[in-house]
Design an enzyme around this catalytic site. Structure first.
Site, PDB file in Angstrom:
ATOM      1  N   ASP A  96      -1.539   6.720   4.282  1.00  0.00           N
ATOM      2  CA  ASP A  96      -0.168   6.355   3.911  1.00  0.00           C
ATOM      3  C   ASP A  96      -0.120   5.085   3.060  1.00  0.00           C
ATOM      4  O   ASP A  96      -1.026   4.260   3.099  1.00  0.00           O
ATOM      5  CB  ASP A  96       0.707   6.192   5.160  1.00  0.00           C
ATOM      6  CG  ASP A  96       0.144   5.182   6.149  1.00  0.00           C
ATOM      7  OD1 ASP A  96      -1.074   5.209   6.413  1.00  0.00           O
ATOM      8  OD2 ASP A  96       0.922   4.345   6.643  1.00  0.00           O
ATOM      9  N   GLU A 162      -0.426   4.277   9.262  1.00  0.00           N
ATOM     10  CA  GLU A 162      -0.941   2.928   9.513  1.00  0.00           C
ATOM     11  C   GLU A 162       0.113   1.863   9.241  1.00  0.00           C
ATOM     12  O   GLU A 162       0.221   0.874   9.960  1.00  0.00           O
ATOM     13  CB  GLU A 162      -2.191   2.670   8.663  1.00  0.00           C
ATOM     14  CG  GLU A 162      -2.971   1.419   9.075  1.00  0.00           C
ATOM     15  CD  GLU A 162      -2.430   0.128   8.481  1.00  0.00           C
ATOM     16  OE1 GLU A 162      -2.646  -0.946   9.074  1.00  0.00           O
ATOM     17  OE2 GLU A 162      -1.777   0.174   7.423  1.00  0.00           O
ATOM     18  N   ASP A 189      -9.675  -2.610   5.412  1.00  0.00           N
ATOM     19  CA  ASP A 189      -8.248  -2.665   5.081  1.00  0.00           C
ATOM     20  C   ASP A 189      -7.792  -4.116   4.973  1.00  0.00           C
ATOM     21  O   ASP A 189      -6.739  -4.490   5.469  1.00  0.00           O
ATOM     22  CB  ASP A 189      -7.447  -1.921   6.155  1.00  0.00           C
ATOM     23  CG  ASP A 189      -6.026  -1.614   5.718  1.00  0.00           C
ATOM     24  OD1 ASP A 189      -5.739  -1.743   4.521  1.00  0.00           O
ATOM     25  OD2 ASP A 189      -5.207  -1.261   6.584  1.00  0.00           O
TER      26      ASP A 189
HETATM   27 ZN   LIG Z   1      -3.662  -1.015   4.430  1.00  0.00          ZN
END
Ligand SMILES: [Zn+2]
Length: 409
Positions: A96, A162, A189
């Site tokens: 996402d 997420e 991330d």
């Molecule tokens: Zn991220």
């Protein structure tokens, strides 16, 4: 010698990696909370890409969500078996993206029309989280092309949801008991521009929706109503000041070192300039150092609200959108940290340091169940901004780090 062979194989895949990243940018995956259809289309595109690589096993763990047309929030796990199948290296990235925001703020290209310029791929999601997603896939592809079996099984995990709390993503997978305490978990991330930062701790997160209720009226006769917009703004500003003053602690291992309390989103209210709004909705995003309890912050918010209610006659209501208590940090000596540091040193010639961030990535959910997860990638930190980009060089060098982690003894 083996390392060099893989590194140059990855270099050769540079154009292909860039193309895949661009294909995925063209398939947005926006959460229903932000008016999107979810991640299914991107997941389908990704599955074709994974099929071409030739993983040993590709599994789907969809969560059901009636808010999206397909009612599915897809989660994909792709395995590439190693010499050792009991030990697994997980690389977890999210499908996402956040919405692109105002189109006019994008100066290089439109958010979903990727463009290459000055060695960068521009487009929403290019950095967050496509760079790492594509790097993880091509780390495996390089090994596969060279017919090299990794030392341990590599499991790539592509999750939904997420950006909105992970209920339909990594939390759904954790519920299925997919993970074990011996697993090595990397969540690429977040990180620094030179790849020197490994995140092992996160702050607690508190997302609040604050609804101020007054009384709507004509703007020429404000005395007949109660202006919720004014009270809502005053409350938000007061809260901002009080929270920063009451929770001033600093911890240098975190970036930034203090807790953060930010008024962020505001819902639209009335349709005309000459209407006094009877309702005001704003939001606070707080990232709280582990030494403070989010519940205590919450009760401060409520105390300030009841002062305002008494003073103004308005009603202030709360909704907790997310409350994540910071789990115990990953040990700096954990095997996954040591292996990652080694991979960064060998492939990038960089000595990485460990520390904490504002969160919240998928890593927090692993730490909660006692699995030592790390967050690392090489990024300029342009996520969630207009003109988001990913450096092509970072795509390549992150893939080398992942491949090294798969191979090293
Ligand atoms: Zn991220």
């Amino acid at each position: 010698m083996q390392d060099q062979k893989v590194f140059s194989a990855i270099e050769k895949l540079k154009t292909e990696m860039t193309n895949v990243s661009m294909q995925l940018i063209r398939t947005p995956a926006i959460a229903p909370e932000n008016g999107g259809e979810g991640e299914l289309k991107r997941a389908e595109r990704l599955t074709q890409i994974l099929d071409d690589v030739g993983f040993d096993k590709i599994l789907r763990y969809d969560a059901t969500d009636g808010r999206v047309p397909s009612e599915k929030r897809p989660n994909i796990v792709a395995h590439y078996d190693g010499e050792e199948t009991a030990e697994r290296l997980w690389i977890v990235t999210h499908l996402d993206i956040v919405p692109p925001g105002e189109d006019s703020l994008w100066t290089i290209t439109k958010p979903f029309e990727p463009l290459i310029k000055d060695g960068r791929v521009y487009g929403r999601g290019s950095e967050d989280n496509l760079q790492s997603m594509v790097a993880s896939i091509f780390a495996v592809k390089a090994l596969k092309n060279l017919k090299m079996k990794p030392k341990r099984t590599v499991a790539l995990c592509f999750v939904s949801d997420e950006e909105q709390g992970s209920t339909y993503g990594i939390r759904h997978l954790i519920k299925q008991r997919l993970f074990k305490t011996e697993d090595l978990v990397v969540v690429p991330d977040g990180g620094r521009g030179d790849g020197s930062f490994i995140e092992i701790a996160e702050k607690s997160i508190l997302w609040m929706k604050i609804c101020t209720i007054g009384k709507q009226t004509h703007a020429s006769r404000p005395e007949l109503g109660l202006n919720a917009s004014r009270i809502g703004m005053q409350y938000a500003l007061a809260l901002d000041k009080i929270l920063h003053k009451k929770y001033p602690g600093k911890d240098k291992s975190f970036v930034p070192p203090g807790s953060t309390f930010e008024p962020t989103k505001r819902d639209r209210n009335v349709d005309a300039v000459n209407i006094v709004p009877g309702e005001d909705i704003n939001y606070f995003d707080s990232r709280i150092l582990p030494r403070y309890s989010p519940d205590e912050v919450l009760s401060t918010m409520r105390t300030v609200a009841s002062d305002f209610e008494k003073k103004t006659g308005a009603k202030i209501e709360f909704e907790i959108l997310q409350k994540t208590i910071a789990p115990k940090p990953t040990e700096a000596s954990a095997r996954v940290v040591v292996m990652l540091k080694n991979a960064i040193r060998m492939s990038m010639k960089v000595r990485a340091k460990v520390g904490g961030i504002g969160g919240g990535t998928c890593a927090a959910f692993f730490r909660e169940i006692g699995i030592p997860a790390v967050v690392w990638s090489t990024v300029d930190e342009v996520a969630h901004q207009p003109d988001e980009y990913s450096k092509i060089q970072n795509l390549v060098s992150d893939a080398k780090v992942f491949a090294h982690m798969a191979l090293q003894m």
